[in-house]
Write an enzyme that holds these catalytic residues in place. Structure first.
Site, PDB file in Angstrom:
ATOM      1  N   ASP A  31       0.868  -1.175   0.000  1.00 51.68           N
ATOM      2  CA  ASP A  31       0.000   0.000   0.000  1.00 51.68           C
ATOM      3  C   ASP A  31       0.906   1.227   0.000  1.00 51.68           C
ATOM      4  OD1 ASP A  31      -1.644  -2.174   0.703  1.00 51.68           O
ATOM      5  OD2 ASP A  31      -2.955  -0.925   1.925  1.00 51.68           O
ATOM      6  N   LYS A  42      -6.902   3.303  -2.892  1.00 50.35           N
ATOM      7  CA  LYS A  42      -7.246   3.243  -1.472  1.00 50.35           C
ATOM      8  C   LYS A  42      -7.500   4.652  -0.956  1.00 50.35           C
ATOM      9  CE  LYS A  42      -5.020   1.983   2.930  1.00 50.35           C
ATOM     10  NZ  LYS A  42      -3.847   1.314   3.530  1.00 50.35           N
ATOM     11  N   LYS A  72     -10.091   0.118  -1.936  1.00 47.57           N
ATOM     12  CA  LYS A  72      -9.938  -0.162  -0.506  1.00 47.57           C
ATOM     13  C   LYS A  72     -10.365   1.053   0.301  1.00 47.57           C
ATOM     14  CE  LYS A  72      -6.558  -1.402   3.065  1.00 47.57           C
ATOM     15  NZ  LYS A  72      -5.175  -1.858   3.334  1.00 47.57           N
TER      16      LYS A  72
END
Length: 228
Positions: free
Chosen positions: A95, A157, A187
């Site tokens: 991430d 995300k 996400k």
């Protein structure tokens, strides 16, 4: 913490969860307990700081870590090196945080180049791109998502969970999902403290959830943890 008894909906939610521990004072013992809790709850993945890799016993769970976290204000070469090292230490997923200032300035070419550098450094790893949606306008959210997709990301995300502007919102998740059109995952992370919030994020289009208070959320209780 005792794992909750999961009904069908909670089990489904658990399969979307990155059980997250990114506290700067987390110890190896904390991480080991975190991984064991993830296994008991049946979540998809654990997400820990890169310095905690490799994990000694993560059988049965996906291992994720963060790059350029939490500010994103790192040279792309540094992010790329961090990603490559994480991959060599067993990370299945990364991430990464974009340069938020570049997105706010409309320099999506720089955002794309930043993501592309990390993508090239860790080609076999699933890549999620944190755009810090609460700090961006809708137009900037769309631009950041398009840049991430062009650079080869697998997910976009919402948030680090550390930015003062806030975390995930249904509006941001919906906008991100509409922008990537199912080609990338979405996400939702940051500030998800209840089961209701988690379910609403999924209804808005989230295909993954970043939670730190996972047990409480799955049990339908309010979590004090911020949900990174």
């Amino acid at each position: 913490m005792t794992a909750p008894t999961l009904d069908r909906t909670a089990t489904t939610l658990a399969g979307l969860v990155d059980h997250t521990l990114l506290a700067p004072d987390a110890t190896p013992a904390d991480v080991a307990a975190h991984v064991e809790a993830a296994r008991r709850m049946g979540v998809l993945a654990v997400c820990v700081s890169p310095s905690m890799l490799p994990l000694a016993d993560a059988e049965g769970v996906v291992v994720a870590t963060v790059v350029g976290f939490p500010s994103g204000k790192h040279h792309s070469a540094v992010k790329a090196a961090e990603a490559a090292l994480a991959a060599s230490h067993g990370a299945d997923e990364i991430d990464m945080v974009i340069d938020l200032g570049a997105a706010k300035a409309g320099r999506f070419d720089l955002v794309e180049a930043d993501v592309a550098a990390v993508r090239a450094a860790a080609p076999g790893v699933l890549l999620k791109v944190i755009i810090e949606s609460a700090a961006l306008t809708d137009e900037q959210v769309v631009g950041a998502c398009r840049a991430a997709e062009s650079a080869g990301a697998d997910y976009v995300k919402t948030s680090t969970g550390f930015h003062p502007a806030g975390g995930a919102t249904e509006h941001a998740v919906r906008l991100m999902a509409e922008t990537v059109g199912g080609r990338l995952g979405v996400k939702a992370s940051g500030g998800i403290r209840t089961r209701e919030q988690a379910e609403r994020m999924v209804a808005a289009g989230a295909t993954r959830l970043g939670l730190s208070g996972t047990a409480a959320v799955l049990a339908g209780e309010a979590s004090e943890a911020g949900g990174y």
